[in-house]
Write an enzyme that holds these catalytic residues in place. Structure first.
Site, PDB file in Angstrom:
ATOM      1  N   PRO A 131       0.837  -1.208   0.000  1.00  0.00           N
ATOM      2  CA  PRO A 131       0.000   0.000   0.000  1.00  0.00           C
ATOM      3  C   PRO A 131       0.870   1.256   0.000  1.00  0.00           C
ATOM      4  O   PRO A 131       1.792   1.377   0.801  1.00  0.00           O
ATOM      5  CB  PRO A 131      -0.796  -0.123   1.307  1.00  0.00           C
ATOM      6  CG  PRO A 131      -0.745  -1.574   1.648  1.00  0.00           C
ATOM      7  CD  PRO A 131       0.574  -2.067   1.152  1.00  0.00           C
ATOM      8  N   GLU A 132       0.576   2.181  -0.914  1.00  0.00           N
ATOM      9  CA  GLU A 132       1.329   3.425  -1.009  1.00  0.00           C
ATOM     10  C   GLU A 132       0.441   4.575  -0.544  1.00  0.00           C
ATOM     11  O   GLU A 132      -0.652   4.354  -0.020  1.00  0.00           O
ATOM     12  CB  GLU A 132       1.814   3.627  -2.446  1.00  0.00           C
ATOM     13  CG  GLU A 132       2.691   2.506  -2.965  1.00  0.00           C
ATOM     14  CD  GLU A 132       4.035   2.408  -2.244  1.00  0.00           C
ATOM     15  OE1 GLU A 132       4.394   3.330  -1.491  1.00  0.00           O
ATOM     16  OE2 GLU A 132       4.737   1.399  -2.442  1.00  0.00           O
ATOM     17  N   HIS A 183      -3.876 -14.952   9.590  1.00  0.00           N
ATOM     18  CA  HIS A 183      -3.155 -13.739   9.217  1.00  0.00           C
ATOM     19  C   HIS A 183      -3.825 -12.476   9.750  1.00  0.00           C
ATOM     20  O   HIS A 183      -3.490 -11.368   9.328  1.00  0.00           O
ATOM     21  CB  HIS A 183      -3.030 -13.651   7.697  1.00  0.00           C
ATOM     22  CG  HIS A 183      -2.308 -14.813   7.083  1.00  0.00           C
ATOM     23  ND1 HIS A 183      -1.053 -15.201   7.490  1.00  0.00           N
ATOM     24  CD2 HIS A 183      -2.689 -15.678   6.110  1.00  0.00           C
ATOM     25  CE1 HIS A 183      -0.672 -16.252   6.785  1.00  0.00           C
ATOM     26  NE2 HIS A 183      -1.641 -16.559   5.952  1.00  0.00           N
ATOM     27  N   ARG A 186      21.195  14.826  -4.304  1.00  0.00           N
ATOM     28  CA  ARG A 186      21.190  13.365  -4.446  1.00  0.00           C
ATOM     29  C   ARG A 186      21.797  12.951  -5.774  1.00  0.00           C
ATOM     30  O   ARG A 186      21.431  13.480  -6.825  1.00  0.00           O
ATOM     31  CB  ARG A 186      19.743  12.845  -4.346  1.00  0.00           C
ATOM     32  CG  ARG A 186      19.018  13.230  -3.058  1.00  0.00           C
ATOM     33  CD  ARG A 186      19.668  12.576  -1.847  1.00  0.00           C
ATOM     34  NE  ARG A 186      19.600  11.142  -1.932  1.00  0.00           N
ATOM     35  CZ  ARG A 186      18.539  10.429  -1.508  1.00  0.00           C
ATOM     36  NH1 ARG A 186      17.497  11.039  -0.980  1.00  0.00           N
ATOM     37  NH2 ARG A 186      18.541   9.109  -1.615  1.00  0.00           N
ATOM     38  N   ARG A 214       2.314 -11.136   5.679  1.00  0.00           N
ATOM     39  CA  ARG A 214       3.771 -11.128   5.825  1.00  0.00           C
ATOM     40  C   ARG A 214       4.241 -10.533   7.151  1.00  0.00           C
ATOM     41  O   ARG A 214       5.422 -10.593   7.484  1.00  0.00           O
ATOM     42  CB  ARG A 214       4.405 -10.386   4.645  1.00  0.00           C
ATOM     43  CG  ARG A 214       4.086 -11.030   3.303  1.00  0.00           C
ATOM     44  CD  ARG A 214       4.728 -10.319   2.145  1.00  0.00           C
ATOM     45  NE  ARG A 214       6.178 -10.468   2.150  1.00  0.00           N
ATOM     46  CZ  ARG A 214       6.976  -9.954   1.225  1.00  0.00           C
ATOM     47  NH1 ARG A 214       6.472  -9.244   0.222  1.00  0.00           N
ATOM     48  NH2 ARG A 214       8.286 -10.131   1.294  1.00  0.00           N
TER      49      ARG A 214
END
Length: 277
Positions: free
Chosen positions: A2-3, A95, A157, A113
């Site tokens: 999920p973003e 889960h 960067r 997970r």
């Protein structure tokens, strides 16, 4: 994973139903990424306040008369999802690792997970929340994030711009799908070094990020495997992706074949003709 759009969609789906809800109990299953940080019984009687999102974290303030302020900071990790269930939900499955039981239903964390986390903090500006949020960059829709500010951050960067976007310290929320799509919209090659991006291209990139993430929010995020909001609604952005997941297919803009490369163990999709170094 999920973003930002998916996490914001989840926040909106639980904020109104749980605002003002009273916590009855918190039930823990298998250990998650970090310990809760308080005894579950200490949350009983607290009342939910307006939810917030910072990056991919969800903050749920829980007020209580006569007790220190605090709340729960949630992170869905790689595979986590939240479901808001009615009274007397089915027993948790293998889960399902946390149930926040309230007088308006049960908020259940499902995480195959177990990279997700739920931690108690007295506020966002104190530990442990402050430490977890400290390295996050500005929000993409923050007015303080101007094209000049983004350009200045990129100039510091030397890594590939796609990798810099995913790192989250220059700007949060540009996950893999949305970074690919925004770079395509801005006409920037994903392997271009961030410090070589000009001011005009930085301005185009910021506009593309905002447009991409805004469209994803309108469409409920992306459902590639099993993402849904807390009421089970799936996202639809993935059906409109211009390059993501389209390796070998013609570019929607120029007709050249979309390519796939691997950057930092993540798949990157781009058009070699439209996106220049």
């Amino acid at each position: 994973m999920p973003e930002l759009p998916e996490v914001e969609v989840v926040r909106r789906s639980i904020d109104v139903p749980l605002r003002g809800a009273r916590v009855l109990a918190l039930r823990l299953g298998k250990p998650l990424r970090w310990p809760l940080g308080c005894a579950p019984a200490d949350l009983a009687g607290r009342v939910g306040g307006p939810g917030q999102r910072r990056g991919k974290y969800l903050w749920m303030p829980l007020a209580a008369d006569g007790r220190e302020p605090g709340g729960l900071l949630w992170h869905l990790g790689m595979s986590g999802s939240l479901a808001l269930l009615g009274a007397g939900p089915a027993p948790p499955g293998p889960h399902d690792h946390l149930d926040l039981v309230t007088d308006r239903g049960t908020l259940r964390l499902h995480d195959p997970r177990r990279f997700g986390a739920v931690v108690f903090s007295r506020g966002l500006d104190v530990a442990p929340a402050a430490a977890l949020l400290a390295r996050l960059g500005p929000e993409p829709f923050d007015p303080a994030l101007t094209p000049l500010a983004l350009h200045a951050a990129l100039r510091r960067r030397r890594a590939a711009v796609k990798s810099v976007l995913l790192a989250g310290d220059v700007v949060v929320g540009a996950g893999n799908i949305y970074a690919c799509e925004a770079l395509f919209a801005a006409g920037i090659h994903p392997a271009l070094r961030a410090d070589r991006i000009s001011r005009p291209r930085a301005a185009r990139l910021l506009a593309a990020l905002r447009a991409t993430l805004g469209r994803a929010l309108e469409l409920g995020g992306s459902t590639l495997r099993d993402f849904s909001d807390a009421h089970g609604a799936a996202g639809a952005y993935q059906a409109q992706a211009a390059v993501y997941g389209r390796a070998g297919q013609p570019c929607l803009r120029c007709g050249a074949a979309v390519r796939r490369i691997v950057q930092g163990q993540r798949s990157t999709f781009f058009c070699p003709a439209c996106q220049k170094r």
